[in-house]
Design an enzyme around this catalytic site. Structure first.
Site, short mmCIF file in Angstrom:
data_model
loop_
_atom_site.label_atom_id
_atom_site.label_comp_id
_atom_site.label_asym_id
_atom_site.label_seq_id
_atom_site.Cartn_x
_atom_site.Cartn_y
_atom_site.Cartn_z
N GLY A 1 0.81 -1.22 0.00
CA GLY A 1 0.00 0.00 0.00
C GLY A 1 0.84 1.26 0.00
O GLY A 1 0.35 2.34 0.31
N LEU A 2 2.12 1.12 -0.36
CA LEU A 2 3.02 2.29 -0.35
C LEU A 2 3.40 2.71 -1.76
O LEU A 2 4.45 3.34 -1.97
CB LEU A 2 4.28 1.98 0.48
CG LEU A 2 4.03 1.67 1.95
CD1 LEU A 2 5.32 1.31 2.66
CD2 LEU A 2 3.35 2.86 2.65
N GLU B 1 0.69 2.87 -16.21
CA GLU B 1 -0.11 1.99 -15.34
C GLU B 1 -1.53 1.82 -15.89
O GLU B 1 -2.05 0.71 -15.93
CB GLU B 1 -0.14 2.60 -13.93
CG GLU B 1 -0.72 1.71 -12.86
CD GLU B 1 0.16 0.52 -12.48
OE1 GLU B 1 1.39 0.66 -12.45
OE2 GLU B 1 -0.41 -0.56 -12.21
N ASP C 1 -0.55 8.32 -6.79
CA ASP C 1 0.76 7.72 -6.53
C ASP C 1 1.85 8.38 -7.36
O ASP C 1 2.89 8.80 -6.84
CB ASP C 1 0.72 6.21 -6.81
CG ASP C 1 -0.27 5.48 -5.91
OD1 ASP C 1 -0.82 6.13 -5.00
OD2 ASP C 1 -0.49 4.28 -6.11
N TYR D 1 -10.89 -2.70 -5.92
CA TYR D 1 -10.56 -1.30 -6.22
C TYR D 1 -11.39 -0.83 -7.42
O TYR D 1 -12.01 0.24 -7.39
CB TYR D 1 -9.06 -1.19 -6.51
CG TYR D 1 -8.58 0.22 -6.78
CD1 TYR D 1 -8.03 0.99 -5.78
CD2 TYR D 1 -8.70 0.79 -8.05
CE1 TYR D 1 -7.59 2.29 -6.02
CE2 TYR D 1 -8.28 2.08 -8.31
CZ TYR D 1 -7.73 2.82 -7.29
OH TYR D 1 -7.31 4.11 -7.54
C1 GLA Z 1 -4.00 3.21 -5.02
C2 GLA Z 1 -4.19 3.95 -6.35
C3 GLA Z 1 -4.32 5.46 -6.12
C4 GLA Z 1 -5.36 5.79 -5.05
C5 GLA Z 1 -5.11 4.95 -3.81
C6 GLA Z 1 -6.20 5.13 -2.78
O1 GLA Z 1 -2.76 3.52 -4.47
O2 GLA Z 1 -3.11 3.70 -7.20
O3 GLA Z 1 -4.64 6.09 -7.34
O4 GLA Z 1 -6.66 5.63 -5.55
O5 GLA Z 1 -5.03 3.56 -4.11
O6 GLA Z 1 -6.20 6.43 -2.31
#
Ligand code: GLA
Length: 408
Positions: A147-148, A187, A199, A253
């Protein structure tokens, strides 16, 4: 619940210094390709402070970067060949540590890590830059799938490598925006994963010791910088990598981003952000009949508001302790909204958040997309040991493998 601390000390993942990361990438390069690279570059991970799942609704996020980085050693080739090696071949999805491709054979696809490398080259070519072959060696101390933003760290490091090897001179503010957009296209279009711009724009544009407010109502997003002075006041952001990853999180997602679009369409607005700017936003969200879509929209609208409030506290003039307490409370409310309204948490993340706060953290939340990975806690430096001990003990009680910790 008994909460005696386990015997072992907490598991820390220390970041590499820039020198160490460069040495590793150089050594990997020389082993794989012989000779020396032309350049060695790096890119950090992305850490959301508040504002998750808002970017694809044209909303707001306050984010920063990690000390943990992905390093790429690069050498320009005069032919069409693209060759890449990664030291993380056994940890990330893909064909293993090596990949070879060619400029004239780049086709959008998702083959794991090589598609991110190829996708960046493809996106830069699409944007009109003169491209040549490259040799690339990749090494990273940023844990993948936590999640980073490790995918963005990879695409952004490859983009910086290509920029250096091809002499594009995009190491400027405007160039960072350009490269962030290319990485977003890599991406979204090449790999085909429909994520937002959070991101890549954080990774490419945020500097050390600062937080960036990103406003996704504009494309590319408008960025405002804030000094991230937590350490000056004895506070740190502690990352707790739960190690858990929900199967099918990409589908989850995608479903949520479709729900956000559906909510906007139901209410006749361009995006939920347009709604968040209106004073009766929550009343209007209540009119959404589908209970799931209603809750998803409620998260997004209230999260935008929490970002505004957090930024106001960060830039505010009141007593520091009060402002940090308020920021911690906003982080915790954000987590509860992501858990209950957005369905993006996991039991491990909930335990990490609750245990941190019980042990004295000012606030904590899942960090990023959720569905596993890291939680982030705002902690007084003097209480880091108490927090890691409590989280370890709680995980132990539930027989969950111990988390790993990173500091920002
Ligand atoms: C992932 C996605 C981002 C964003 C986050 C949640 O990291 O790549 O675009 O939507 O989740 O905030």
């Amino acid at each position: 619940m008994t909460q005696s601390p386990p015997d072992e000390s907490p598991l820390w993942i220390a970041p590499w210094s820039i020198d160490e990361g460069q040495d590793r990438a150089r050594a990997l390069f020389s082993d794989a390709f012989e000779g020396e690279p032309d350049a060695i570059v790096s890119a950090p991970g992305r850490l959301t402070i508040v504002g998750d799942h808002t970017d694809y609704s044209e909303g707001l996020t306050l984010a920063t970067i990690t000390a943990h980085r992905t390093f790429v050693a690069v050498r320009r080739r005069e032919d069409q060949a693209l060759r890449a090696v990664t030291a993380q071949g056994d940890q990330v999805r893909g064909p293993g540590p090596r990949w070879e491709g060619a400029l004239d054979a780049l086709e959008p696809s998702d083959e794991g890590w090589p598609s991110r490398v190829a996708g960046v080259v493809w996106a830069l070519e699409e944007r009109g830059y003169p491209v040549t072959g490259l040799d690339l060696a990749i090494d990273s101390c940023l844990p993948p799938t936590s999640g980073l933003g490790s995918s963005a760290a990879l695409t952004c490091a490859v983009a910086r490598a290509a920029d250096a090897a091809w002499g594009l001179a995009l190491d400027t503010e405007a160039g960072a925006v350009e490269l962030a957009e290319a990485c977003w296209a890599a991406e979204n279009v090449y790999v085909g994963f429909p994520c937002g711009r959070l991101d890549t724009h954080t990774v490419m544009r945020c500097a050390d010791d600062e937080a960036v407010l990103l406003d996704f109502a504009e494309k590319p997003p408008v960025l405002t910088r804030y000094p991230l002075y937590f350490p000056d006041y004895g506070l740190r952001l502690l990352l707790i990598d739960t190690g858990a990853r929900t199967e099918g999180w990409r589908e989850s997602y995608g479903r949520r981003s479709r729900d956000a679009a559906l909510a906007a369409a139901t209410l006749g607005v361009r995006s939920l952000r347009a709604l968040a700017d209106s004073p009766d936003a929550l009343a209007r969200v209540r009119a959404i009949a589908d209970p799931t879509v209603h809750r998803r929209a409620r998260h997004i609208v209230t999260e935008d508001q929490r970002v505004r409030e957090t930024v106001a506290e960060l830039g505010g003039l009141g007593p520091a302790h009060d402002r940090f307490t308020e920021i911690g409370a906003l982080m915790l409310t954000s987590h509860r909204s992501l858990r209950s309204d957005f369905g993006a948490s996991t039991p491990e993340l909930d335990l990490a958040v609750e245990a941190s706060v019980e042990a004295g953290a000012l606030g904590a939340r899942l960090a990023g997309a959720g569905f596993g990975g890291c939680a982030v806690a705002l902690v007084r430096a003097a209480q880091i040991d108490a927090v890691t001990a409590r989280v370890d003990a709680v995980f132990d009680t539930y027989a969950i493998p111990r988390p790993r910790y990173l500091l920002v």
